[in-house]
Design a protein around this motif. Structure first.
Motif, PDB file in Angstrom:
ATOM      1  N   LEU A  34       0.800  -1.371  -0.235  1.00 24.48           N
ATOM      2  CA  LEU A  34       0.009   0.035  -0.029  1.00 24.48           C
ATOM      3  C   LEU A  34       1.004   1.274  -0.051  1.00 24.48           C
ATOM      4  N   ASP A  83       1.309   5.422  -0.332  1.00 28.68           N
ATOM      5  CA  ASP A  83       0.719   6.836  -0.350  1.00 28.68           C
ATOM      6  C   ASP A  83      -0.998   6.833   0.473  1.00 28.68           C
ATOM      7  N   ARG A  84      -0.845   5.944   1.530  1.00 28.87           N
ATOM      8  CA  ARG A  84      -2.100   5.534   2.208  1.00 28.87           C
ATOM      9  C   ARG A  84      -2.858   6.830   2.791  1.00 28.87           C
ATOM     10  N   PRO A 125      -4.189   6.522  -1.946  1.00 29.02           N
ATOM     11  CA  PRO A 125      -3.600   5.315  -1.705  1.00 29.02           C
ATOM     12  C   PRO A 125      -3.841   4.394  -2.972  1.00 29.02           C
ATOM     13  N   ASP A 184       3.228  -1.353   4.037  1.00 30.21           N
ATOM     14  CA  ASP A 184       3.240   0.185   3.493  1.00 30.21           C
ATOM     15  C   ASP A 184       4.478   0.006   2.700  1.00 30.21           C
ATOM     16  N   VAL A 224      -7.012   1.419   5.569  1.00 29.73           N
ATOM     17  CA  VAL A 224      -6.075   2.652   5.032  1.00 29.73           C
ATOM     18  C   VAL A 224      -5.643   3.586   6.094  1.00 29.73           C
TER      19      VAL A 224
END
Length: 233
Positions: free
Chosen positions: A17, A19-20, A24, A151, A200
Motif C-alpha cells: 500500500l 501513499d495511504r 492510496p 506499507d 487505510v
C-alpha cells in the motif's frame, strides 16, 4: 514424486500500500494467459510456501498480534515460513525488497541467493496479517492463502523499479485503490480489497482477521480470534 493437485498448499500474498493517507494505491500484476491458476487475472504478488522458507532466518519477526492470529487453525510454527514466503514472492515477482542490510550467516537457500547477493536479509516486522482464504473445491490448484499488508515505505529502494522482477506477472503497476475493481480480478481479490480499504487510515494490525473458508460441505466467513461474522442484510 507426483504432485497431488487436490492438496491445499499454504501460501502467502503481499498487498503493498502506497501513499495511504493522500492517494492510496496498491501494487498489482497480471497473470499469464496460460497460467493454470487464475489466468489473465490481476492479482497481488504471492505464491506457495516452499520447504526452505521454514528455515529462513528473519532479521525481525512478525508483529506478535499477527503471529498469534496466524497460529489459529494452522499447523504449529508456520508463521516464519509464511512471512518468509511473502517476502520471497514479493522479491521474485516484483524485484522489490522487504529487508535490512546485512550478510547472511551460513548457507543461503537457492531461491534466496540473489536476494542475499543484493546485500539484504529478510525482515517481517512491517508485515500485517489482514486476511485468509482457502480456494474452493474443484479448482485446478487449491491454496490456504494468508494475505499480508505492508506499507510501501518499508520497501528498500525505488518502489517503481521492477527491473529485477521475474516474468510471472506482467503489467506490474500501482493501481489507485478506488479504481482497482475496474481490473479483471478474482472474486477473492475483490473481497480483500474491501478489507484493505477499511484499513487505510489505521496503521495498527487488526484485532480480528477474516477467514473465507471453503470445504466440501460448506463455505464459511469467519474471524480468527473472534466469532462468525453476521450475515449481511
Amino acid at each position: 514424486m507426483t504432485e497431488d493437485k487436490s492438496a491445499i498448499r499454504d501460501a502467502a500474498t503481499v498487498i503493498v500500500l502506497r501513499d495511504r493517507l493522500t492517494n492510496p494505491s496498491i501494487l498489482m500484476g497480471q497473470r499469464g494467459a496460460k497460467a493454470v491458476f487464475m489466468p489473465n487475472k490481476f492479482v497481488f504478488p504471492g505464491g506457495a510456501v516452499d520447504t526452505a522458507d521454514r528455515s529462513v532466518p528473519l532479521v525481525a519477526p512478525l508483529p506478535a498480534l499477527c503471529s498469534e492470529r496466524l497460529d489459529e487453525r494452522s499447523a504449529p510454527g508456520l508463521q516464519n515460513a509464511l512471512a518468509a514466503a511473502a517476502i520471497r514472492e514479493l522479491w521474485e515477482e516484483t524485484g522489490l525488497v522487504l529487508g535490512e542490510r546485512g550478510d547472511w550467516q551460513g548457507s543461503v537457500p537457492a531461491d534466496w541467493q540473489e536476494f542475499a547477493r543484493m546485500g539484504f536479509r529478510p525482515t517481517a516486522s512491517d508485515l500485517q496479517f489482514v486476511f485468509r482464504a482457502v480456494t474452493p473445491p474443484g479448482r485446478p490448484r487449491r491454496f490456504d492463502a494468508r494475505f499480508f499488508l505492508v506499507d510501501a515505505n518499508a520497501i528498500q529502494g525505488d518502489p517503481d523499479d521492477f527491473s529485477r522482477a521475474s516474468d510471472e506477472l506482467s503489467h506490474l503497476q500501482w493501481v489507485p485503490l478506488g479504481r482497482a475493481r475496474e481490473l479483471d480480478l478474482p472474486f477473492i481479490t475483490e473481497v480483500v480489497l474491501a478489507e484493505v480499504a477499511a484499513r487505510v487510515t489505521n496503521p495498527e494490525p487488526p484485532s480480528n482477521v477474516p477467514l473465507f473458508l471453503h470445504t466440501e460441505e460448506q463455505s464459511l466467513f469467519l474471524q480468527l480470534k473472534g466469532h462468525p461474522m453476521p450475515d449481511a442484510d
